[in-house]
Design an enzyme around this catalytic site. Sequence first.
Site, PDB file in Angstrom:
ATOM      1  N   LYS A 137     -11.366   1.392 -15.898  1.00  0.00           N
ATOM      2  CA  LYS A 137     -11.825   0.043 -15.570  1.00  0.00           C
ATOM      3  C   LYS A 137     -12.126  -0.754 -16.845  1.00  0.00           C
ATOM      4  O   LYS A 137     -11.928  -1.973 -16.890  1.00  0.00           O
ATOM      5  CB  LYS A 137     -13.046   0.097 -14.648  1.00  0.00           C
ATOM      6  CG  LYS A 137     -12.739   0.726 -13.279  1.00  0.00           C
ATOM      7  CD  LYS A 137     -11.636  -0.012 -12.543  1.00  0.00           C
ATOM      8  CE  LYS A 137     -11.445   0.452 -11.115  1.00  0.00           C
ATOM      9  NZ  LYS A 137     -10.370  -0.247 -10.418  1.00  0.00           N
TER      10      LYS A 137
ATOM     11  N   ASP B  61       0.860  -1.188   0.000  1.00  0.00           N
ATOM     12  CA  ASP B  61       0.000   0.000   0.000  1.00  0.00           C
ATOM     13  C   ASP B  61       0.896   1.238   0.000  1.00  0.00           C
ATOM     14  O   ASP B  61       2.043   1.189   0.462  1.00  0.00           O
ATOM     15  CB  ASP B  61      -0.924   0.019   1.231  1.00  0.00           C
ATOM     16  CG  ASP B  61      -2.227   0.781   0.976  1.00  0.00           C
ATOM     17  OD1 ASP B  61      -3.297   0.130   0.883  1.00  0.00           O
ATOM     18  OD2 ASP B  61      -2.173   2.022   0.822  1.00  0.00           O
TER      19      ASP B  61
ATOM     20  N   TYR C  56     -12.497   7.196 -14.383  1.00  0.00           N
ATOM     21  CA  TYR C  56     -12.630   5.936 -13.631  1.00  0.00           C
ATOM     22  C   TYR C  56     -13.221   4.848 -14.527  1.00  0.00           C
ATOM     23  O   TYR C  56     -12.686   3.741 -14.635  1.00  0.00           O
ATOM     24  CB  TYR C  56     -13.519   6.162 -12.405  1.00  0.00           C
ATOM     25  CG  TYR C  56     -13.679   4.952 -11.519  1.00  0.00           C
ATOM     26  CD1 TYR C  56     -12.790   4.702 -10.488  1.00  0.00           C
ATOM     27  CD2 TYR C  56     -14.730   4.052 -11.712  1.00  0.00           C
ATOM     28  CE1 TYR C  56     -12.934   3.586  -9.671  1.00  0.00           C
ATOM     29  CE2 TYR C  56     -14.882   2.931 -10.903  1.00  0.00           C
ATOM     30  CZ  TYR C  56     -13.982   2.710  -9.886  1.00  0.00           C
ATOM     31  OH  TYR C  56     -14.126   1.600  -9.080  1.00  0.00           O
TER      32      TYR C  56
HETATM   33  N1  LIG Z   1     -15.808   0.230  -3.221  1.00  0.00           N
HETATM   34  C1  LIG Z   1     -16.557  -0.025  -4.291  1.00  0.00           C
HETATM   35  O1  LIG Z   1     -17.775   0.170  -4.287  1.00  0.00           O
HETATM   36  C2  LIG Z   1     -15.890  -0.583  -5.539  1.00  0.00           C
HETATM   37  C3  LIG Z   1     -16.692  -1.067  -6.585  1.00  0.00           C
HETATM   38  C4  LIG Z   1     -16.072  -1.577  -7.726  1.00  0.00           C
HETATM   39  C5  LIG Z   1     -14.689  -1.573  -7.817  1.00  0.00           C
HETATM   40  N2  LIG Z   1     -13.930  -1.079  -6.797  1.00  0.00           N
HETATM   41  C6  LIG Z   1     -12.476  -1.106  -6.955  1.00  0.00           C
HETATM   42  O2  LIG Z   1     -11.934  -1.936  -5.944  1.00  0.00           O
HETATM   43  C7  LIG Z   1     -10.612  -1.496  -5.622  1.00  0.00           C
HETATM   44  C8  LIG Z   1     -10.499  -1.284  -4.123  1.00  0.00           C
HETATM   45  O3  LIG Z   1     -11.486  -0.355  -3.734  1.00  0.00           O
HETATM   46  P1  LIG Z   1     -11.841  -0.057  -2.202  1.00  0.00           P
HETATM   47  O4  LIG Z   1     -13.247   0.415  -2.168  1.00  0.00           O
HETATM   48  O5  LIG Z   1     -11.433  -1.193  -1.367  1.00  0.00           O
HETATM   49  O6  LIG Z   1     -10.909   1.221  -1.970  1.00  0.00           O
HETATM   50  P2  LIG Z   1     -10.223   1.815  -0.640  1.00  0.00           P
HETATM   51  O7  LIG Z   1     -10.068   3.269  -0.898  1.00  0.00           O
HETATM   52  O8  LIG Z   1     -10.940   1.361   0.589  1.00  0.00           O
HETATM   53  O9  LIG Z   1      -8.769   1.121  -0.660  1.00  0.00           O
HETATM   54  C9  LIG Z   1      -7.837   1.386  -1.681  1.00  0.00           C
HETATM   55  C10 LIG Z   1      -6.439   1.202  -1.129  1.00  0.00           C
HETATM   56  O10 LIG Z   1      -5.513   1.487  -2.202  1.00  0.00           O
HETATM   57  C11 LIG Z   1      -4.453   2.271  -1.690  1.00  0.00           C
HETATM   58  N3  LIG Z   1      -3.848   3.059  -2.776  1.00  0.00           N
HETATM   59  C12 LIG Z   1      -4.376   4.149  -3.391  1.00  0.00           C
HETATM   60  N4  LIG Z   1      -3.500   4.633  -4.289  1.00  0.00           N
HETATM   61  C13 LIG Z   1      -2.406   3.816  -4.260  1.00  0.00           C
HETATM   62  C14 LIG Z   1      -1.159   3.810  -4.950  1.00  0.00           C
HETATM   63  N5  LIG Z   1      -0.856   4.744  -5.858  1.00  0.00           N
HETATM   64  N6  LIG Z   1      -0.273   2.828  -4.660  1.00  0.00           N
HETATM   65  C15 LIG Z   1      -0.558   1.885  -3.725  1.00  0.00           C
HETATM   66  N7  LIG Z   1      -1.713   1.859  -3.026  1.00  0.00           N
HETATM   67  C16 LIG Z   1      -2.626   2.810  -3.295  1.00  0.00           C
HETATM   68  C17 LIG Z   1      -5.093   3.140  -0.623  1.00  0.00           C
HETATM   69  O11 LIG Z   1      -4.125   3.642   0.288  1.00  0.00           O
HETATM   70  C18 LIG Z   1      -6.100   2.167   0.007  1.00  0.00           C
HETATM   71  O12 LIG Z   1      -5.531   1.459   1.091  1.00  0.00           O
HETATM   72  C19 LIG Z   1     -10.362  -0.246  -6.456  1.00  0.00           C
HETATM   73  O13 LIG Z   1      -9.658  -0.595  -7.630  1.00  0.00           O
HETATM   74  C20 LIG Z   1     -11.773   0.210  -6.789  1.00  0.00           C
HETATM   75  O14 LIG Z   1     -11.807   0.978  -7.954  1.00  0.00           O
HETATM   76  C21 LIG Z   1     -14.501  -0.591  -5.653  1.00  0.00           C
END
Ligand SMILES: NC(=O)c1ccc[n+]([C@@H]2O[C@H](COP(=O)([O-])OP(=O)(O)OC[C@H]3O[C@@H](n4cnc5c(N)ncnc54)[C@H](O)[C@@H]3O)[C@@H](O)[C@H]2O)c1
Length: 254
Positions: free
Chosen positions: A157, A37, A153
Amino acid sequence: MQRLQDRVAVITGAGSGIGLATARRFAAEGAKVVCADIDEESGAKAASEVAGLFVKADVTSEDDVARMYATAQETYGSVDIAFNNAGISPPDDDSILETGIDAWRRVQEVNLTSVYLCCKHVIPYMRRQGKGSIINTASFVAVMGSATSQISYTASKGGVLAMSRELGVQFAREGIRVNALCPGPVNTPLLQELFAKDPERAQRRLVHIPVGRFAEASEIAAAVAFLASDDASFITGSEFLVDGGISGAYVTPF
Ligand SMILES: NC(=O)c1ccc[n+]([C@@H]2O[C@H](COP(=O)([O-])OP(=O)(O)OC[C@H]3O[C@@H](n4cnc5c(N)ncnc54)[C@H](O)[C@@H]3O)[C@@H](O)[C@H]2O)c1
């Protein structure tokens, strides 16, 4: 279930949300987990909780990504699973009419270029082993359009989905599986806050989901563990939807 006994898994964005839930699930199934992270505090906390290893890495940096896999290999002796999951969804990424080039580029870097870098650097380890499972986090917006747009975004994706499909096809005969995970909306602290403030807005969104609720991060993690395991041995190049039926719906029940 101990489907991941002694497998070495590298998770990006392991400090929060889906990444954290997956670190927990992988560890529960016997994997050795490398938690990567950009955020040192949450990443290190996740690693200590699952008795794994924390690697501070910015997934937009090629040096960091290369070091992340090298550290996993040096510490545990293999890299069997790569969950390329880190991503952002910042508020300045909005309608195409409002979104500036800097916001566009930042989201492409973190969400799409990062997946290119992670796959490019992990595949050589997996080729040498003759085995590996890569799961790249896309989203249901890779397969559906939204009128409440986050244009960069969504485009990022779509790129993750197409790239995963192509890599799955290219490396299938070398024992490397590559799948795109497409989650529906997940019950995160951010969404909870928004919906507590505005129940009508919450209802407007929920009406599109056949199951009538958002996913829990642990439900997404369960799907990732399946894709990572040999139970998914014939699944590659897929668009793996875990979306409560959203993408299949025309009209939902009352
Ligand atoms: N939450 C949703 O509803 C949802 C739905 C579909 C897809 N997603 C995708 O799932 C994935 C995780 O989402 P989430 O909701 O758990 O997000 P989150 O924000 O809870 O966690 C994301 C993590 O990524 C880390 N991060 C961000 N930029 C970074 C970088 N440059 N290098 C290393 N680490 C980095 C952050 O510090 C964080 O710990 C993402 O790709 C998101 O687009 C989320």
